[in-house]
Structure formats: C-alpha cells, structure tokens
Design an enzyme around this catalytic site. Sequence first.
Site, PDB file in Angstrom:
ATOM      1  N   SER B  24       0.830  -1.212   0.000  1.00 23.36           N
ATOM      2  CA  SER B  24       0.000   0.000   0.000  1.00 23.36           C
ATOM      3  C   SER B  24       0.863   1.261   0.000  1.00 23.36           C
ATOM      4  CB  SER B  24      -0.903  -0.004   1.228  1.00 23.36           C
ATOM      5  OG  SER B  24      -1.697   1.158   1.245  1.00 23.36           O
ATOM      6  N   ALA B  73       7.484  10.357   4.295  1.00 23.33           N
ATOM      7  CA  ALA B  73       6.431  10.913   5.145  1.00 23.33           C
ATOM      8  C   ALA B  73       5.410  11.516   4.198  1.00 23.33           C
ATOM      9  CB  ALA B  73       6.981  11.962   6.098  1.00 23.33           C
ATOM     10  N   CYS B 131       1.681   3.281  11.154  1.00 25.87           N
ATOM     11  CA  CYS B 131       2.415   4.337  10.454  1.00 25.87           C
ATOM     12  C   CYS B 131       3.165   5.201  11.471  1.00 25.87           C
ATOM     13  CB  CYS B 131       1.444   5.196   9.655  1.00 25.87           C
ATOM     14  SG  CYS B 131       2.224   6.632   8.904  1.00 25.87           S
ATOM     15  N   LYS B 167      -2.161  -4.461   9.549  1.00 24.95           N
ATOM     16  CA  LYS B 167      -0.760  -4.188   9.208  1.00 24.95           C
ATOM     17  C   LYS B 167      -0.043  -3.662  10.440  1.00 24.95           C
ATOM     18  CE  LYS B 167       1.948  -2.070   5.562  1.00 24.95           C
ATOM     19  NZ  LYS B 167       1.855  -1.328   4.296  1.00 24.95           N
ATOM     20  N   GLY B 249      11.431  -4.615   2.321  1.00 25.90           N
ATOM     21  CA  GLY B 249      12.716  -4.839   1.675  1.00 25.90           C
ATOM     22  C   GLY B 249      12.777  -6.007   0.720  1.00 25.90           C
ATOM     23  N   THR B 271       9.189  -0.671  -2.152  1.00 23.44           N
ATOM     24  CA  THR B 271      10.383   0.080  -2.523  1.00 23.44           C
ATOM     25  C   THR B 271      11.102  -0.499  -3.739  1.00 23.44           C
ATOM     26  OG1 THR B 271      10.597   0.794  -0.241  1.00 23.44           O
ATOM     27  CG2 THR B 271      12.580   0.910  -1.582  1.00 23.44           C
TER      28      THR B 271
HETATM   29  C1  LIG Z   1       6.168   6.142  -0.360  1.00 24.12           C
HETATM   30  C2  LIG Z   1       5.527   5.153   0.562  1.00 24.12           C
HETATM   31  C3  LIG Z   1       4.183   5.309   0.906  1.00 24.12           C
HETATM   32  C4  LIG Z   1       3.571   4.398   1.761  1.00 24.12           C
HETATM   33  N1  LIG Z   1       2.248   4.577   2.048  1.00 24.12           N
HETATM   34  C5  LIG Z   1       1.604   3.629   2.784  1.00 24.12           C
HETATM   35  C6  LIG Z   1       0.192   3.710   2.988  1.00 24.12           C
HETATM   36  O1  LIG Z   1      -0.478   4.632   2.519  1.00 24.12           O
HETATM   37  N2  LIG Z   1      -0.390   2.731   3.719  1.00 24.12           N
HETATM   38  C7  LIG Z   1       0.302   1.666   4.224  1.00 24.12           C
HETATM   39  O2  LIG Z   1      -0.286   0.789   4.841  1.00 24.12           O
HETATM   40  N3  LIG Z   1       1.640   1.569   4.035  1.00 24.12           N
HETATM   41  C8  LIG Z   1       2.301   2.511   3.330  1.00 24.12           C
HETATM   42  N4  LIG Z   1       3.665   2.384   3.108  1.00 24.12           N
HETATM   43  C9  LIG Z   1       4.383   1.230   3.661  1.00 24.12           C
HETATM   44  C10 LIG Z   1       4.514   0.111   2.620  1.00 24.12           C
HETATM   45  O3  LIG Z   1       3.248  -0.410   2.278  1.00 24.12           O
HETATM   46  C11 LIG Z   1       5.395  -1.040   3.113  1.00 24.12           C
HETATM   47  O4  LIG Z   1       4.830  -1.580   4.276  1.00 24.12           O
HETATM   48  C12 LIG Z   1       6.818  -0.603   3.435  1.00 24.12           C
HETATM   49  O5  LIG Z   1       7.256   0.327   2.474  1.00 24.12           O
HETATM   50  C13 LIG Z   1       7.793  -1.775   3.487  1.00 24.12           C
HETATM   51  O6  LIG Z   1       7.861  -2.460   2.255  1.00 24.12           O
HETATM   52  P1  LIG Z   1       9.015  -2.201   1.156  1.00 24.12           P
HETATM   53  O7  LIG Z   1      10.317  -2.273   1.858  1.00 24.12           O
HETATM   54  O8  LIG Z   1       8.809  -3.258   0.124  1.00 24.12           O
HETATM   55  O9  LIG Z   1       8.751  -0.842   0.591  1.00 24.12           O
HETATM   56  C14 LIG Z   1       4.302   3.312   2.280  1.00 24.12           C
HETATM   57  C15 LIG Z   1       5.653   3.164   1.942  1.00 24.12           C
HETATM   58  C16 LIG Z   1       6.272   4.060   1.095  1.00 24.12           C
HETATM   59  C17 LIG Z   1       7.721   3.871   0.729  1.00 24.12           C
END
Ligand SMILES: Cc1cc2nc3c(=O)[nH]c(=O)nc-3n(C[C@H](O)[C@H](O)[C@H](O)COP(=O)(O)O)c2cc1C
Lengths: 252, 309
Positions: B24, B73, B131, B167, B249, B271
Amino acid sequence: MKDLPRTVKIIKRTVHNNDNVTLHLDAHISYSPGQFLMIWLPGLNEKPFSIAGHDSDGVMVTVRRRGAFSGRLVELKEGSLIGIRGPYGRPFKLVGNCCIIAGGIGLACLAPVADLYKDAPILYGEDRASSRIYQERFPSASFYTTDGSAGKKGFPTDDLESVIRERGCDMVYCCGPEPMLVKTVRICNALGVGCQASMERYMKCGTGVCGQCACGQVRVCVEGTVFQGNELLQNPDFGRRRLDASGTWRPV
Amino acid sequence: MPVNPDLSVDLFNCKLKNPTILASGILGTTRDLLKTVSLNGAGAVTIKSISKEPRYGHPNPTVLSFGPGLINAVGYSNPGIEKASEEFCELDQVGCPVIGSLIGTTAEEFIYVASIMDKMGFAALEVPLSCPHTPGYGKMGNQDNPEEVSRIVTAICSASTKPLFVKLPPLASAGNLIEMALAAKESGAYGITASNTIGPGMLIDIDSAKPYLGFGIGGISGPALKPLAIATVFELYKAVDMPIIGTGGVSTGRDAVEMIMAGATAVGVGTAVLSRGMSAFRDIADEIKEILSLRGANNLSEVRGLAHR
Ligand SMILES: Cc1cc2nc3c(=O)[nH]c(=O)nc-3n(C[C@H](O)[C@H](O)[C@H](O)COP(=O)(O)O)c2cc1C
Ligand SMILES: Cc1cc2nc3c(=O)[nH]c(=O)nc-3n(C[C@H](O)[C@H](O)[C@H](O)COP(=O)(O)OP(=O)(O)OC[C@H]3O[C@@H](n4cnc5c(N)ncnc54)[C@H](O)[C@@H]3O)c2cc1C
Ligand code: FES
C-alpha cells in the site's frame, strides 16, 4: 541509489520581468533536453522545474511566479542555497529538422532543444506581452499574445500547420498548457508529422514511487514527461484530468 | 527434479498467480496504475490507504532514497472514500485481486469507510495501525497497542465481511507485537501484514541544518528494513496461526524466499519498484521459480516456514 537533495548555490539571476527569473546554478549536471530537477527550499516544499539550459558555469532553471513556492524562488538572491535532485524523466528524442512550439513557461523546457537546433522555428505564446521570457536568447521566435499586446494576436497553434508545410518539418517539440498540447498533437497527427510533448502532472517523489503523477496507465515522472504524440492520443487522461495533491481528479 | 514449480498462493478465497503483492502507498493511487502493476506480473495489488475525508498529506519532500532504502512521510494523502469509491470501481479490469487499504482515527470513521469498501470489488481489506509519521494515525494516533487493535478490528468487522489484514509495525519497534496480532485474531481479523515502515526516522541536510523530509520524521523501507521485517514475520509465524503478508525490503526472489521461509504466505513489494522498476513483480516471481526449481521444490508450501524446522 542514494538520491537526496544536494545543496547548490545560485550564482546568477537573470530577471526577465516582474514574474520570471532564470536562476543560474553552481551545478554541472549531465542531462538531456526535456528533463527536470526537483528543487527543494528547506522547510517550505520541493517541486519540479525543467532544466532550461546550461553554460560553462552550470545548469539553469527559469521560474515563473505563481504561488507560495515559485514566489519564494523568484525572490531568492544571488548566493542563496537551494537543494536539487535529478535530473529525472524521459527526455526528448532528438531529431534535427524540427519546429518548436511553446506556451508560457513551457518554453523553459524546450529551450535546450532550441539551443541545439538554432535554425528551428520557434512559435511561442503568452497571455500578455509582459510575461515574455528569453527575448534576447531567441530573438527570432514568432511571438503570440492572447490579448494582442505584442506580437501576433492569437495562439502559436494558429500558424503551426503552415510552418510545418513551409519547412517540411520531421518533428514538432511542444510544451505548454494542456489544451495547447492537445491541439498540437492533433495537428501533427493529421499532417503525419512526428510530435513529442512534455506534460505536467502533480509530482511528489519524481521517481515513480508515489503514483501522484498518474496519467492513464503511466507515470509522468518516469515514462514521461516527454511522450510521443500518438502515445498521448491513446492516453485516456490526456487533455482531460489530473490528480491534485490529495489524489482527487481535477479537470485540466 | 521439477522443472516448473507452482508459484500460486491461496489467500482470502483467491488464487494468486504468484506471491508478490503491491504494498500500500506505492503507485496505488488509481485503478489504471494498478492495472499497469498487474500487467507487470503482480499476484495481487493494494490500493493507497483511504480515509473518510480527503487528505493532502505532508509537504514535499515526502519520499527520498537515501541509499539502503527510502525514507517517506507522505502523510496519507488520499481523495477520501467518496471519490475513491468512484475510482476503484470495476476492479475486474485490474487483472488480479485488489486489496482495499483503509485508515481512520475513530471507530466511527473505520465503520464508515469499511461499510463502503465492503460493497466495492476488493478481495480483502487491510488496515495499517503502525504508520510512524502521521498525526492521528498509527503510532502517532496511539493505535499500535492490543486494546486499540481490538477496538478497530471489531469496528471494521462489524461493517464488512471481507477478509481483513491488520498491518503491524516491525518487532524492533513494537514490544507488544504478538499481543497485537493475537488481539487482531480474536477480534475477527483474517491475516497480518508485517510490516509497515520502521520509524520514526530522520535525516538532516547539514548545509541547511534542516531535516530533508517536509514533515521532519518519516518511515524507513527497503533493504534497510528487510532484516527487521524478516524477524517480525518469523516471530509472528511462531505465535499466531494466521496468513502473513511478509513486507519490507523484498526486492529479489531470494528476499521473497527468505520471507516465505520465515513463515510468510505471500510477500509485499513496495520500494523495489524504485530499485528494479515496474517489472519488479515479474522479475521477483521468475527468480522465486528458479530458486524453487534448484531446490527441487514443487511449490511454495514446501519452503514456507522452513526456517522454523
Ligand atoms: C512512499 C511510501 C508510501 C507508503 N504509504 C503507505 C500507505 O499509505 N499505507 C500503508 O499501509 N503503508 C504505506 N507504506 C508502507 C509500505 O506499504 C510497506 O509496508 C513498506 O514500504 C515496506 O515495504 P518495502 O520495503 O517493500 O517498501 C508506504 C511506503 C512508502 C515507501
Ligand atoms: C515536469 C514539470 C516541470 C516544470 N517546470 C517548470 C519550470 O521550468 N518553471 C516554472 O516556473 N514552473 C515549472 N513547473 C511548475 C512548478 O513545479 C510549480 O508547480 C509551479 O511553480 C507552481 O507552484 P507554486 O507552489 O508556486 O504555486 P501553487 O499555487 O502552489 O500551485 C499552482 C499550480 O501549480 C501546480 N503544482 C503545484 N505544485 C506542484 C507540484 N509539486 N508538481 C506539479 N505541479 C504542481 C498545480 O496545478 C497548482 O494548482 C513544472 C512542473 C512540472 C510538473
Ligand atoms: S511523482 Fe511520484 S510517481 Fe511520479
């Protein structure tokens, strides 16, 4: 993958008029025409600006006063520091026998193309005479104003077809308000001439992560900002709608 | 030796063609972008979190790449549930199951949004309570404790019968992680997404002496988060019998298999869209297939939880 804003100095300002200033940055950046930088004013905001060219001192951007952020940028003094990251975006594919058509500050995005192809015709429009930029840089540009206060009264698209026919152009480069992009792309399509247009959408990350710049099935910051005319004609959001900072659709 | 391992995953009454799920907040702003992610091979996709009213989020910079990952953020910018319900209609067009993410600050808001999402075409819902950088929500809304998890999950489940994922934050920033997961399960949740970003984090520009992020603090994702997320999934798998979407990650097939060996049913990918491009989903799936094939495994169940045996 480290891509944080880096601090650069404004080494010179060229004031075009009340609302338009070119900032010459102490930054040598390898970029292609059509690419943009994210400019950061610490504590305020960070927004996209086209790279408007370069000289031996570094790259430049031209800023038009609109709201709080651009208003602050145009007021910055020589010696001020700003943050930049980039360059980002898919640039123009360069084709020599071309024509350049710009609306408003869109000319900044096209200026590096015009620097490269010095004999390409430039059609450039503004709402009024007092907004004109780059009068000395591109003295032979055909100038149009909506209110007729200078140049020809009307829009640069009025003469696009005749210029293409006269010069037998292979490519039209375009940047400006979206209705003008739509008109230009349609004219080129009808004449069977190539067209590349640079588009604007609200941008946050500038790197293809946040989804704020969505236009149809593509991200304007990565798959654009430059698109081929036929890609745009097939894009359901082109000329129709854009996301605002909340992700709400607004008409363009 | 099996030549063609089966990557499919059974989750929330759907069959995902592979275990990669768009996380998300990455690209999930429009249905058309979800379509693009699906065309690039994702097994399922999650929309960007939606609140009752529109939110403009924090000032830019909101997302920055600092090397070992992203710091963000964004501040939950979203158009609000009314506009979102128009945007995320006819979800069959997306081409894979779509998960609806919802946020709120009160039980009433959760019920309001959940009851609308219940009538939309989502295969499941997800609620982030973790968050680290948005006042009123997650950590900054005091939602990351078992009591609030119970209250919020109960509220959502009273308004929607869709399978609900909660989550949670990484274990490293939540001493009460297992209690939260158990509370979620008791209150009717279907699964856990683990984890959210870790935070708050901050990076400072030494020239201006100002934090880089517009909001100052943010959450860390990407490779920097991976070991923390793997440990989180590992502990959750031991303690609670629920499907886990292992997130944090995952950028290669190896990362995904690691997550699944820790106990994840499927993996969230966010990411990696930056580091590997849109094709991250297909690439990760292909790499998982290759790893399974080399191991002589026929499917993901043969490696799931393997690190515990
Ligand atoms: C730019 C950005 C925006 C995000 N916005 C949300 C969000 O709106 N809701 C949510 O549950 N997680 C949000 N996340 C968290 C991601 O869903 C995820 O849990 C976190 O980035 C770890 O996964 P990754 O390392 O694959 O990015 C956001 C992450 C990023 C980088
Ligand atoms: C790829 C690209 C290149 C650009 N190049 C230039 C340039 O060379 N020179 C120039 O003066 N301006 C350029 N802009 C516009 C610039 O980014 C700002 O949007 C503009 O300066 C107005 O911002 P503001 O805060 O002053 O005004 P506001 O009053 O805050 O905004 C006015 C309008 O600008 C648009 N806008 C605001 N913030 C953003 C944002 N983060 N991303 C995209 N659009 C936004 C919105 O449509 C908004 O309604 C470019 C925009 C894009 C997308
Ligand atoms: S500005 Fe974030 S995806 Fe384009």
